[in-house]
Design a protein around this motif. Structure first.
Motif, PDB file in Angstrom:
ATOM      1  N   LYS A  15       0.854  -1.301  -0.131  1.00 16.76           N
ATOM      2  CA  LYS A  15       0.068   0.001   0.207  1.00 16.76           C
ATOM      3  C   LYS A  15       0.716   1.307  -0.069  1.00 16.76           C
ATOM      4  O   LYS A  15       0.719   2.116  -0.661  1.00 16.76           O
ATOM      5  CB  LYS A  15      -1.006   0.008   1.127  1.00 16.76           C
ATOM      6  CG  LYS A  15      -1.742   0.966   1.233  1.00 16.76           C
ATOM      7  CD  LYS A  15      -2.794   0.981   2.299  1.00 16.76           C
ATOM      8  CE  LYS A  15      -2.269   1.168   3.709  1.00 16.76           C
ATOM      9  NZ  LYS A  15      -3.225   1.213   4.941  1.00 16.76           N
ATOM     10  N   ASN A  16       1.717   1.368   0.696  1.00 13.84           N
ATOM     11  CA  ASN A  16       2.671   2.601   0.781  1.00 13.84           C
ATOM     12  C   ASN A  16       3.589   2.694  -0.524  1.00 13.84           C
ATOM     13  O   ASN A  16       3.650   4.002  -0.954  1.00 13.84           O
ATOM     14  CB  ASN A  16       3.763   2.367   1.943  1.00 13.84           C
ATOM     15  CG  ASN A  16       3.252   2.332   3.418  1.00 13.84           C
ATOM     16  OD1 ASN A  16       2.035   2.732   3.502  1.00 13.84           O
ATOM     17  ND2 ASN A  16       3.594   2.024   4.485  1.00 13.84           N
TER      18      ASN A  16
ATOM     19  N   PHE B  98       1.365  11.143   5.315  1.00 11.08           N
ATOM     20  CA  PHE B  98       1.113   9.651   5.409  1.00 11.08           C
ATOM     21  C   PHE B  98       2.032   8.672   5.802  1.00 11.08           C
ATOM     22  O   PHE B  98       2.035   7.706   6.510  1.00 11.08           O
ATOM     23  CB  PHE B  98       0.168   9.164   3.862  1.00 11.08           C
ATOM     24  CG  PHE B  98      -1.190   9.937   3.918  1.00 11.08           C
ATOM     25  CD1 PHE B  98      -2.151   9.267   4.526  1.00 11.08           C
ATOM     26  CD2 PHE B  98      -1.158  10.758   2.852  1.00 11.08           C
ATOM     27  CE1 PHE B  98      -3.380   9.978   4.072  1.00 11.08           C
ATOM     28  CE2 PHE B  98      -2.431  11.236   2.457  1.00 11.08           C
ATOM     29  CZ  PHE B  98      -3.545  10.868   3.213  1.00 11.08           C
TER      30      PHE B  98
ATOM     31  N   GLU C 147      -6.969   9.444   1.524  1.00 14.85           N
ATOM     32  CA  GLU C 147      -7.441   8.530   2.693  1.00 14.85           C
ATOM     33  C   GLU C 147      -8.488   7.383   2.322  1.00 14.85           C
ATOM     34  O   GLU C 147      -8.568   6.307   2.757  1.00 14.85           O
ATOM     35  CB  GLU C 147      -8.145   9.402   3.731  1.00 14.85           C
ATOM     36  CG  GLU C 147      -7.002  10.221   4.454  1.00 14.85           C
ATOM     37  CD  GLU C 147      -7.884  11.058   5.594  1.00 14.85           C
ATOM     38  OE1 GLU C 147      -7.522  10.642   6.879  1.00 14.85           O
ATOM     39  OE2 GLU C 147      -8.455  12.165   5.539  1.00 14.85           O
TER      40      GLU C 147
ATOM     41  N   ASP D  81      -7.130   3.921   2.157  1.00 15.69           N
ATOM     42  CA  ASP D  81      -7.630   3.442   3.409  1.00 15.69           C
ATOM     43  C   ASP D  81      -6.542   3.849   4.423  1.00 15.69           C
ATOM     44  O   ASP D  81      -6.094   2.961   5.480  1.00 15.69           O
ATOM     45  CB  ASP D  81      -7.688   2.006   3.598  1.00 15.69           C
ATOM     46  CG  ASP D  81      -8.676   1.358   4.712  1.00 15.69           C
ATOM     47  OD1 ASP D  81      -9.261   2.268   5.339  1.00 15.69           O
ATOM     48  OD2 ASP D  81      -8.477   0.275   5.237  1.00 15.69           O
ATOM     49  N   TYR D  82      -6.013   4.919   4.416  1.00 14.12           N
ATOM     50  CA  TYR D  82      -5.236   5.546   5.527  1.00 14.12           C
ATOM     51  C   TYR D  82      -6.025   6.516   6.476  1.00 14.12           C
ATOM     52  O   TYR D  82      -7.178   6.757   6.234  1.00 14.12           O
ATOM     53  CB  TYR D  82      -4.458   6.512   4.925  1.00 14.12           C
ATOM     54  CG  TYR D  82      -2.832   5.786   4.373  1.00 14.12           C
ATOM     55  CD1 TYR D  82      -1.948   5.264   5.036  1.00 14.12           C
ATOM     56  CD2 TYR D  82      -2.836   5.681   2.840  1.00 14.12           C
ATOM     57  CE1 TYR D  82      -0.743   4.723   4.591  1.00 14.12           C
ATOM     58  CE2 TYR D  82      -1.906   5.412   2.064  1.00 14.12           C
ATOM     59  CZ  TYR D  82      -0.722   4.673   2.903  1.00 14.12           C
ATOM     60  OH  TYR D  82       0.254   4.235   2.388  1.00 14.12           O
ATOM     61  N   THR D  83      -5.457   6.544   7.658  1.00  6.53           N
ATOM     62  CA  THR D  83      -6.096   7.411   8.649  1.00  6.53           C
ATOM     63  C   THR D  83      -5.224   8.310   9.053  1.00  6.53           C
ATOM     64  O   THR D  83      -4.106   7.983   9.741  1.00  6.53           O
ATOM     65  CB  THR D  83      -6.849   6.646   9.997  1.00  6.53           C
ATOM     66  OG1 THR D  83      -7.605   5.699   9.215  1.00  6.53           O
ATOM     67  CG2 THR D  83      -7.380   7.309  10.666  1.00  6.53           C
ATOM     68  N   THR D  84      -5.242   9.300   8.935  1.00  8.97           N
ATOM     69  CA  THR D  84      -4.398  10.779   9.518  1.00  8.97           C
ATOM     70  C   THR D  84      -4.867  11.119  10.866  1.00  8.97           C
ATOM     71  O   THR D  84      -6.186  10.908  11.477  1.00  8.97           O
ATOM     72  CB  THR D  84      -4.415  11.927   8.790  1.00  8.97           C
ATOM     73  OG1 THR D  84      -6.012  12.660   8.652  1.00  8.97           O
ATOM     74  CG2 THR D  84      -4.171  11.473   7.205  1.00  8.97           C
TER      75      THR D  84
END
Length: 222
Positions: free
Chosen positions: A12-13, A67, A174, A178-181
């Motif tokens: 993902k990264n 991120f 996001e 599917d990231y969360t900051t």
């Protein structure tokens, strides 16, 4: 190496870095043709090189920092600056401009917890871009006042637009990856949310305990 400096380079990264790199390289390639188009169609005489200062390419480093952290954003800023320099006619001064601009933009977003930080960082970046543009003028020996004013205008605009562009792209990233900051977590903790209000009314002891524990954990993490 300390655990705080390690970033898991999972798929993902890596996909995020690849997508951002391709997107901003494509943006740079498109913008590299702007001076020719404007000089041909514009009634106002705008120096072609001045437009380069207004391209918000520092936004890529800002997004990566948000991120993946500053430890990843700084090397990526260097890699992107090298690529941008090749696109903009292999110019060394453009490499320095995008490197310093991208690095400092990422640094100012290293602990972003509010949406207004994007605008503040963009304004700081715009002022820094003016300083870099002036230094480039001195380095190149080009002391033409009209061109310098155009460079200042585009440089400041490039910084502000980079902040605005980052603020607009972050929610999309996001959702897509599917990231969360930290900003999202703070928004979820707002008291006007129905689940928080229900917890406060139906189980005030549990709510109070959760707030205290959360504050202790944040203090320990800091």
């Amino acid at each position: 190496q300390g655990a705080s400096f390690q970033v898991p380079f999972n798929n993902k990264n890596l996909l995020l870095v690849a997508c951002l790199s391709l997107t901003f390289f494509f943006l740079a390639e498109i913008c590299s043709s702007f001076p020719e188009l404007l000089s041909r169609d514009s009634a106002v005489s705008i120096p072609g090189d001045s437009i380069y200062f207004g391209i918000p390419l520092a936004s890529a480093a800002m997004i990566i920092c948000l991120f993946l952290g500053l430890a990843v954003a700084v090397p990526m800023a260097m890699v992107l600056a090298i690529g941008f320099a090749f696109i903009f006619q292999n110019r060394f001064e453009m490499f320095l401009y995008f490197l310093i601009s991208g690095t400092m933009a990422a640094y100012w977003l290293r602990s972003c917890r509010e949406r207004k930080v994007f605008i503040i960082a963009g304004t700081k970046l715009g002022l820094l871009n003016i300083v870099i543009a002036t230094a480039i003028h001195l380095y190149m020996g080009e002391l033409s006042t009209p061109k310098l004013i155009w460079d200042w205008a585009f440089a400041f605009m490039g910084g502000v637009v980079a902040g605005i562009l980052t603020a607009g792209i972050v929610p999309l990233v996001e959702i897509a990856f599917d990231y969360t900051t930290d900003i999202t977590l703070l928004e979820l903790a707002q008291l006007d949310r129905p689940i928080m209000r229900r917890l406060m009314i139906e189980a005030p002891g549990t709510y109070h305990h959760s707030v205290i524990v959360g504050s202790l954990v944040e203090a320990a993490a800091t």
